[in-house]
Design a protein around this motif. Structure first.
Motif, PDB file in Angstrom:
ATOM      1  N   MET A 117      42.256  30.698  42.371  1.00 19.25           N
ATOM      2  CA  MET A 117      43.812  30.840  42.380  1.00 19.25           C
ATOM      3  C   MET A 117      44.311  30.153  43.382  1.00 19.25           C
ATOM      4  O   MET A 117      45.488  29.443  43.040  1.00 19.25           O
ATOM      5  N   GLU A 118      43.828  30.074  44.819  1.00 20.56           N
ATOM      6  CA  GLU A 118      44.598  29.349  45.588  1.00 20.56           C
ATOM      7  C   GLU A 118      44.201  27.772  45.512  1.00 20.56           C
ATOM      8  O   GLU A 118      45.337  27.079  45.691  1.00 20.56           O
ATOM      9  N   THR A 119      43.207  27.380  44.787  1.00 19.11           N
ATOM     10  CA  THR A 119      43.326  26.076  44.388  1.00 19.11           C
ATOM     11  C   THR A 119      44.205  25.333  43.457  1.00 19.11           C
ATOM     12  O   THR A 119      45.008  24.488  43.307  1.00 19.11           O
ATOM     13  N   THR A 164      38.429  26.785  37.801  1.00 12.99           N
ATOM     14  CA  THR A 164      39.271  27.072  38.665  1.00 12.99           C
ATOM     15  C   THR A 164      40.769  27.696  37.803  1.00 12.99           C
ATOM     16  O   THR A 164      41.653  27.672  38.615  1.00 12.99           O
ATOM     17  N   HIS A 165      40.643  27.498  36.565  1.00 10.06           N
ATOM     18  CA  HIS A 165      41.648  27.843  35.795  1.00 10.06           C
ATOM     19  C   HIS A 165      41.965  29.428  36.015  1.00 10.06           C
ATOM     20  O   HIS A 165      41.517  30.365  36.312  1.00 10.06           O
ATOM     21  N   PRO A 166      43.414  29.729  36.260  1.00  6.30           N
ATOM     22  CA  PRO A 166      43.900  30.998  36.436  1.00  6.30           C
ATOM     23  C   PRO A 166      43.430  32.192  35.541  1.00  6.30           C
ATOM     24  O   PRO A 166      42.904  33.095  35.802  1.00  6.30           O
ATOM     25  N   LYS A 167      43.249  31.529  34.218  1.00 11.71           N
ATOM     26  CA  LYS A 167      42.721  32.573  33.430  1.00 11.71           C
ATOM     27  C   LYS A 167      41.065  32.965  33.445  1.00 11.71           C
ATOM     28  O   LYS A 167      40.962  34.021  33.482  1.00 11.71           O
ATOM     29  N   VAL A 168      40.411  31.865  34.201  1.00 15.37           N
ATOM     30  CA  VAL A 168      39.073  32.381  34.249  1.00 15.37           C
ATOM     31  C   VAL A 168      39.160  33.237  35.464  1.00 15.37           C
ATOM     32  O   VAL A 168      38.360  34.306  36.074  1.00 15.37           O
ATOM     33  N   ALA A 169      40.104  32.838  36.621  1.00 17.39           N
ATOM     34  CA  ALA A 169      40.051  33.683  37.724  1.00 17.39           C
ATOM     35  C   ALA A 169      40.696  35.106  37.470  1.00 17.39           C
ATOM     36  O   ALA A 169      40.021  36.234  38.258  1.00 17.39           O
TER      37      ALA A 169
END
Length: 284
Positions: A156-158, A121-126
């Protein structure tokens, strides 16, 4: 430390869409990093330059130059995190050049590496999911695009929250995919969410994003045959797209509506106004 600050400055400048200033800051960052033997910072700065030059696509020589520089930094550092950033930048460039199959292969490898380096759930993965969603939209593989968009939104919401600009951007991508897939009610719901989630913010960047959401909502209403509602929405977008080239986009949408309605003169006048703004801001 100076070089790291310049990289940070570039990111702030780029968020305000001042690309020339961003490139200047990054060039200085690379120079300082090389002189100070700060290879990690230099690698990141060079990666940003590769991405910006690729996005502009104005000079193939510059693109190739920064491909070589980033490759040299990767070889020198042997750092998986820098490698991941360079792979992502390379995918952006390849996608921008229209080499969609190669870009998809690169992004799939990039996603695998990012998932090993960061949490799912990391932003970079998103952000990799967002790119795959956009690519699927361009390639017409809408089921894959939808899956990646939903994964990006959830992640991203998480981690960032519903109102973060990155989250809102992922929502707009999902709305565009729904529009392309003729899921117009879903598209409208998502587009309205991308606008409503920014109601509490009033920075120039948030205004641009709200205006972009309104343009998208207008496109969806137009596709539904609700032309008067689409026109009203495009007019509202002008309130938020009040700077630089952004002023042109509502005018060009309104021109298209006027042409559809048979108002040839009105369509021509609006198009001329929009193109004049683009010429003044971007050059002919």
């Amino acid at each position: 430390e100076i070089s790291a600050c310049l990289v940070g400055s570039e990111m702030c400048i780029r968020d305000r869409y001042e690309v020339d200033d961003a490139i200047e800051a990054l060039l200085e960052a690379v120079t300082i990093a090389e002189g100070a033997d700060a290879a990690w910072v230099g690698g990141i700065a060079a990666t940003h330059l590769l991405r910006l030059q690729g996005a502009q696509q104005t000079n193939v020589t510059n693109i190739e130059r920064w491909r070589r520089v980033t490759g040299a930094f990767v070889e020198r550092l042997g750092d998986a995190f820098v490698t991941a950033e360079v792979m992502l930048a390379e995918a952006d460039v390849v996608s921008g050049l229209g080499e969609f199959r190669n870009a998809r292969t690169l992004l799939e490898s990039t996603l695998e590496l990012h998932e090993k380096l960061y949490s799912p759930t990391h932003p970079k993965v998103a952000q990799v999911h967002v790119r795959l969603a956009r690519l699927g939209l361009s390639m017409g593989t809408l089921d894959d695009a939808r899956s990646h968009a939903e994964a990006a939104m959830a992640a991203m919401e998480t981690t960032l929250g519903r109102h973060d600009l990155q989250t809102v951007g992922a929502v707009r991508v999902a709305a565009r995919i729904a529009l392309a897939d003729d899921r117009l009610e879903d598209a409208q719901t998502l587009a309205r969410r991308s606008i409503d989630d920014l109601l509490l913010f009033s920075t120039p960047r948030h205004d641009i994003d709200r205006g972009t959401g309104m343009l998208l909502l207008g496109d969806i209403l137009d596709a539904k045959g609700e032309h008067d509602a689409a026109q009203e929405t495009y007019e509202k977008a002008k309130v938020f797209h009040y700077r630089g080239r952004w002023r042109a986009y509502p005018l060009l949408r309104l021109s298209k509506l006027a042409r559809t309605a048979g108002d040839t003169k009105g369509a021509r006048d609006l198009a001329r106004q929009g193109l004049a703004i683009l010429d003044a801001d971007l050059g002919p």
